[in-house]
Write an enzyme that holds these catalytic residues in place. Structure first.
Site, PDB file in Angstrom:
ATOM      1  N   HIS A 129      -1.836   2.902   9.337  1.00  0.00           N
ATOM      2  CA  HIS A 129      -0.517   2.658   8.725  1.00  0.00           C
ATOM      3  C   HIS A 129       0.597   2.886   9.744  1.00  0.00           C
ATOM      4  O   HIS A 129       1.582   2.153   9.784  1.00  0.00           O
ATOM      5  CB  HIS A 129      -0.278   3.619   7.555  1.00  0.00           C
ATOM      6  CG  HIS A 129      -1.204   3.443   6.402  1.00  0.00           C
ATOM      7  ND1 HIS A 129      -2.135   4.392   6.059  1.00  0.00           N
ATOM      8  CD2 HIS A 129      -1.345   2.446   5.503  1.00  0.00           C
ATOM      9  CE1 HIS A 129      -2.803   3.984   4.985  1.00  0.00           C
ATOM     10  NE2 HIS A 129      -2.344   2.807   4.636  1.00  0.00           N
ATOM     11  N   ARG A 134      -9.754   6.189   2.439  1.00  0.00           N
ATOM     12  CA  ARG A 134     -10.972   6.599   1.716  1.00  0.00           C
ATOM     13  C   ARG A 134     -11.949   7.362   2.610  1.00  0.00           C
ATOM     14  O   ARG A 134     -12.927   7.915   2.091  1.00  0.00           O
ATOM     15  CB  ARG A 134     -11.650   5.374   1.101  1.00  0.00           C
ATOM     16  CG  ARG A 134     -10.867   4.810  -0.094  1.00  0.00           C
ATOM     17  CD  ARG A 134     -11.641   3.718  -0.805  1.00  0.00           C
ATOM     18  NE  ARG A 134     -11.031   3.347  -2.069  1.00  0.00           N
ATOM     19  CZ  ARG A 134     -10.257   2.274  -2.255  1.00  0.00           C
ATOM     20  NH1 ARG A 134      -9.989   1.472  -1.253  1.00  0.00           N
ATOM     21  NH2 ARG A 134      -9.734   2.012  -3.450  1.00  0.00           N
TER      22      ARG A 134
END
Ligand code: PAF
Length: 292
Positions: free
Chosen positions: A37, A187
């Protein structure tokens, strides 16, 4: 850096920027940020005057059986990382702000959304396209940045923007990996130590596929079989999706007329955690009818 939670406030913050001719780079996320990100934010920072990151775990893209409730969340930590990366505005709305009443209007990129990952997760890409269209309507960015790890998502968004003539440049940014090759993902925190140690099998299988293509193997199903068998050598890895498709259209590969590039798409389960990875592999110009 400002943290804004309402649509009205975000519009009030960004309208003057647009009127002054400043470009707005937008990074939509579901939070629990990682280096992948931050690389999107870096890219948005380099290209634009103002950088906005949204953090919203979008219920519309999770099936009732999926991990919406256990999806990791940590807004203070995310904000610290975004501030360090030079983000200007964080948009972190509540579900009630984004969806004050059940959505009657959904965006469905019909064919692209229903194959491969879309077949395994019915409604997923409809939820993604709908929230991204809504976020675009709220932030009205000049450009938006998405990771290539979610390759089918990137194609869905590009197609939505083209079909609906949204004046937004969509930028795909290469996957960021840990030193052992595992793609950064929110995750990954769910993996047990032994599962995390097994996870590099994904990137290793992609490297193996790349070599096979360089060696002339561009028969989609033969390549899929080879990759699946390679992944299955790792006892903790259960391949759910192994697909080799035309990188531009996700159409099946016709080995008599090989595409410009292939994409290998992977979704592999390690216990309860499902990891995605992908690689775009240029097809050597000489490839035609190929060995199986
Ligand atoms: O890739 C994600 O994190 C999400 O699918 C997105 C694009 C933020 C939409 O909720």
């Amino acid at each position: 850096m400002e943290v804004i939670s309402t649509i009205a406030e975000l519009r009030a913050r960004l309208d003057p920027e647009r009127r002054a001719g400043r470009t707005i780079g937008f990074v939509p996320t579901m939070g629990y940020l990682h280096q992948g990100h931050i690389t999107l934010v870096d890219r948005a920072r380099a290209d634009n005057d103002v950088v906005v990151t949204s953090i919203f775990v979008n219920p519309l893209q999770f099936a009732p059986t999926e991990d919406l409730d256990r999806y990791p969340r940590d807004l203070p930590r995310d904000c610290r990382m975004l501030m360090a990366a030079g983000c200007d505005v964080v948009f972190a709305p509540a579900v009630s702000e984004m969806y004050p009443s059940p959505m009657e209007t959904m965006v469905d990129v019909t064919s692209l959304s229903h194959l491969l990952e879309g077949e395994r997760r019915p409604g997923h890409f409809r939820g993604v396209a709908t929230v991204v269209a809504k976020l675009f309507g709220i932030a009205m960015p000049s450009a938006a940045y998405f990771g290539e790890k979610d390759y089918q998502q990137l194609l869905v968004i590009k197609r939505m923007v083209a079909d609906l003539a949204m004046p937004i440049r969509i930028v795909g940014v290469p996957t960021v990996r840990d030193p052992d090759g595992v793609a950064c993902s929110s995750r990954n925190v769910f993996l047990r130590a032994d599962e995390r140690a097994a996870a590099p099998i994904l990137s290793r299988s992609l490297a193996m596929a790349e070599e096979a293509v360089a060696g002339g193997l561009v028969v989609g199903h033969a390549l899929e079989k080879k990759i699946r068998a390679f992944i299955e050598t790792e006892p903790l890895a259960a391949p759910d999706l192994v697909a080799v498709r035309d990188a531009d259209t996700l159409a099946e590969v016709d080995s008599a007329h090989p595409p410009r590039a292939l994409v290998v798409l992977l979704a592999v389960r390690f216990g309860r955690t499902r990891l995605l990875d992908q690689r775009v592999i240029p097809v050597p110009q000489s490839s035609g009818r190929n060995p199986e």
